[in-house]
Scaffold this active site. Structure first.
Site, PDB file in Angstrom:
ATOM      1  N   ASP A   1      11.026   8.366 -13.108  1.00  0.00           N
ATOM      2  CA  ASP A   1      11.231   7.902 -11.739  1.00  0.00           C
ATOM      3  C   ASP A   1      11.991   6.577 -11.737  1.00  0.00           C
ATOM      4  OD1 ASP A   1      11.123   7.973  -8.974  1.00  0.00           O
ATOM      5  OD2 ASP A   1       9.146   7.017  -8.855  1.00  0.00           O
TER       6      ASP A   1
ATOM      7  N   ASP B   1      -2.953   0.737  -3.967  1.00  0.00           N
ATOM      8  CA  ASP B   1      -2.898  -0.496  -3.204  1.00  0.00           C
ATOM      9  C   ASP B   1      -2.660  -1.618  -4.199  1.00  0.00           C
ATOM     10  OD1 ASP B   1      -3.681   0.236  -0.357  1.00  0.00           O
ATOM     11  OD2 ASP B   1      -5.341   1.125  -1.477  1.00  0.00           O
ATOM     12  N   VAL B   2      -1.834  -2.578  -3.822  1.00  0.00           N
ATOM     13  CA  VAL B   2      -1.489  -3.666  -4.719  1.00  0.00           C
ATOM     14  C   VAL B   2      -1.876  -4.989  -4.079  1.00  0.00           C
ATOM     15  CG1 VAL B   2       0.334  -4.744  -6.093  1.00  0.00           C
ATOM     16  CG2 VAL B   2       0.425  -2.297  -5.599  1.00  0.00           C
TER      17      VAL B   2
ATOM     18  N   SER C   1       0.841  -1.185   0.000  1.00  0.00           N
ATOM     19  CA  SER C   1       0.000   0.000   0.000  1.00  0.00           C
ATOM     20  C   SER C   1       0.874   1.232   0.000  1.00  0.00           C
ATOM     21  CB  SER C   1      -0.919   0.009   1.226  1.00  0.00           C
ATOM     22  OG  SER C   1      -1.723   1.167   1.245  1.00  0.00           O
TER      23      SER C   1
ATOM     24  N   TYR D   1      -0.751   6.457  -3.283  1.00  0.00           N
ATOM     25  CA  TYR D   1      -1.626   6.553  -4.449  1.00  0.00           C
ATOM     26  C   TYR D   1      -2.118   5.207  -4.957  1.00  0.00           C
ATOM     27  CZ  TYR D   1       0.142  11.312  -4.610  1.00  0.00           C
ATOM     28  OH  TYR D   1       0.476  12.599  -4.291  1.00  0.00           O
TER      29      TYR D   1
ATOM     30  N   LYS E   1      -3.229  -3.749  -9.297  1.00  0.00           N
ATOM     31  CA  LYS E   1      -2.821  -2.455  -8.769  1.00  0.00           C
ATOM     32  C   LYS E   1      -3.992  -1.489  -8.858  1.00  0.00           C
ATOM     33  CE  LYS E   1       0.825   1.048  -9.158  1.00  0.00           C
ATOM     34  NZ  LYS E   1       2.084   1.417  -9.829  1.00  0.00           N
TER      35      LYS E   1
END
Length: 449
Positions: free
Chosen positions: A151, A43-44, A38, A41, A59
């Site tokens: 990123d 939660d997986v 989590s 932005y 995701k």
């Protein structure tokens, strides 16, 4: 297995974190095996496709702009060997959160670096070369498709059990295509309509459904967006005319390795493979009234100096700087520029590379914050050689070609793939021979547990 969430879990997370269990179209197709991470932005969850038992990562993204960016980038890059596969996604008008169905990959480069540091022997040169090659192939494919990741860092480079490395977490990515503004159908009166129907997979290639509206039949992927801020951000970026060699021109190929299921863990809070060090979280970007890009993208340790000086006019070169930082970390097993703030980050860069002046980059005076941040003159910079002791001249040179102050002078991923370093002994080991950390190797508790 019962697909309903454990009764005790909602008290440990917001109700939003468990909204995936109420999504009928997802539950019909996937068995939810539990939440594995989590972040701010997203939660997986780990899931299993009911039709064939394939283990996947689900995701759930709670930010509209991040959802759009990740879906757009992954669709543009689908079929790329070193980019995580988007199997399908769910996003409807009446739902705030998008759910992406991704490969599930069990490890990341951050865990590889930590295990090598723990063992004390470092990473063998042949293994370093194989990791670098796979990263370069993924970045080259992104840049050839006009995608800027923005990123790149070890925790966003995921790894299968067979040693296949894949770029992940494209929530901050941008597309460099000047023509997209006229090709996208932008209507501020319409709501976001994006919805992905179940996909059909044939021999590893995903078949994407067409937009049912006649006017958009030839435009793949998410495309009917009324978010003005996102469009300002998207088209405020300075596009570059860059040519990249195709995959067929590359002389070095991956060893035989199957792509296992993978999950993006870059924004995961609870991660059994989490490294012993942490990076500052990437900042979500905003746009000003003119539509210019923000400089607050990426994770500080890997952020290019032009971003640290507030540049809002940049391109794929910011990814190349991040590559240099990642490669240096592979070689030394510690971040090269571990700044505690943006100013401290610049200070550490300058202490190693020397002063940033018109002589080193003639465009530096145009950086928005260049005259607002000043440092004492560095007469004797540390130098990359001192930061990479016991490494070969070729390794130091490879890092130096990426960590140039002048963005235009940084070596591209396509150029580095042809570098003689990768053709010299010791040769890159096959991907299947790479050492991949397991959960048993990473049994310490993470801060979120």
């Amino acid at each position: 297995m019962d697909s309903s969430p454990p009764q005790q879990m909602p008290s440990q997370a917001s109700s939003r974190s468990w909204s995936i269990y109420g999504r009928g179209e997802i539950i019909q197709r996937y068995e939810i095996l539990g939440r594995i991470g989590s972040g701010a932005y997203a939660d997986v969850y780990r899931g299993r496709r009911r039709s064939d038992g394939l283990v996947v990562a689900l995701k759930e993204i709670h930010d509209y702009r991040s959802s759009f960016r990740e879906i757009e980038a992954l669709q543009a890059l689908r079929g790329t060997p070193n980019v995580v596969d988007l199997i399908e996604y769910f996003w409807q008008d009446d739902e705030e959160d998008a759910v992406l169905v991704l490969e599930f990959l069990p490890a990341d480069l951050c865990a590889v670096i930590r295990e090598a540091k723990r063992g004390g022997a470092g990473i063998a040169v042949g293994e370093v070369k194989q990791w670098m090659l796979q990263i370069l192939r993924g970045v080259e494919a992104c840049h050839r498709s006009s995608v800027v990741h923005r990123d790149l860092k070890p925790s966003n480079l995921l790894i299968s059990a067979d040693g296949v490395l894949k770029l992940a977490d494209f929530g901050q990515s941008m597309m460099l295509q000047e023509t997209r503004l006229t090709s996208l159908d932008i209507n501020p009166e319409n709501e976001t309509w994006i919805q992905q129907q179940p996909t059909i997979q044939h021999e590893g290639n995903v078949s994407w459904p067409e937009d049912p509206r006649p006017e958009n039949q030839n435009m793949p992927g998410p495309r009917h967006v009324n978010e003005d801020d996102y469009m300002k951000d998207l088209y405020g970026m300075r596009a570059k005319n860059m040519m990249y060699d195709s995959d067929k021109d590359m002389s070095l190929q991956d060893g035989d390795a199957s792509c296992l299921a993978t999950c993006s863990t870059g924004d995961i809070e609870v991660d059994p493979l989490k490294g012993s060090y942490t990076y500052d979280e990437a900042q979500d970007d905003m746009v000003d009234e003119s539509g210019a890009l923000t400089s607050c993208v990426g994770t500080r340790c890997f952020r290019a100096p032009e971003l640290l000086y507030g540049s809002t006019s940049y391109g794929q070169e910011v990814d190349l700087w991040s590559l240099g930082c990642i490669f240096a970390e592979l070689l030394r097993l510690d971040p090269l520029f571990p700044g505690t703030s943006d100013v401290d980050q610049l200070s550490k860069i300058i202490s190693v590379l020397g002063d940033l002046t018109e002589e080193t980059w003639s465009g530096c005076l145009d950086l928005p914050d260049y005259n607002k941040i000043s440092f004492g003159k560095v007469d004797s910079p540390i130098g990359l050689e001192a930061c990479l002791p016991d490494r070969s001249a070729a390794e130091v040179d490879l890092v130096r070609r990426l960590l140039g102050y002048n963005p235009a002078a940084r070596a591209t991923a396509a150029e580095l793939l042809r570098d003689s370093y990768f053709a010299e002994e010791p040769l890159p080991v096959p991907a299947s021979d790479l050492k991949i950390p397991t959960k048993e190797d990473n049994n310490e508790s993470s801060p979120g547990e």
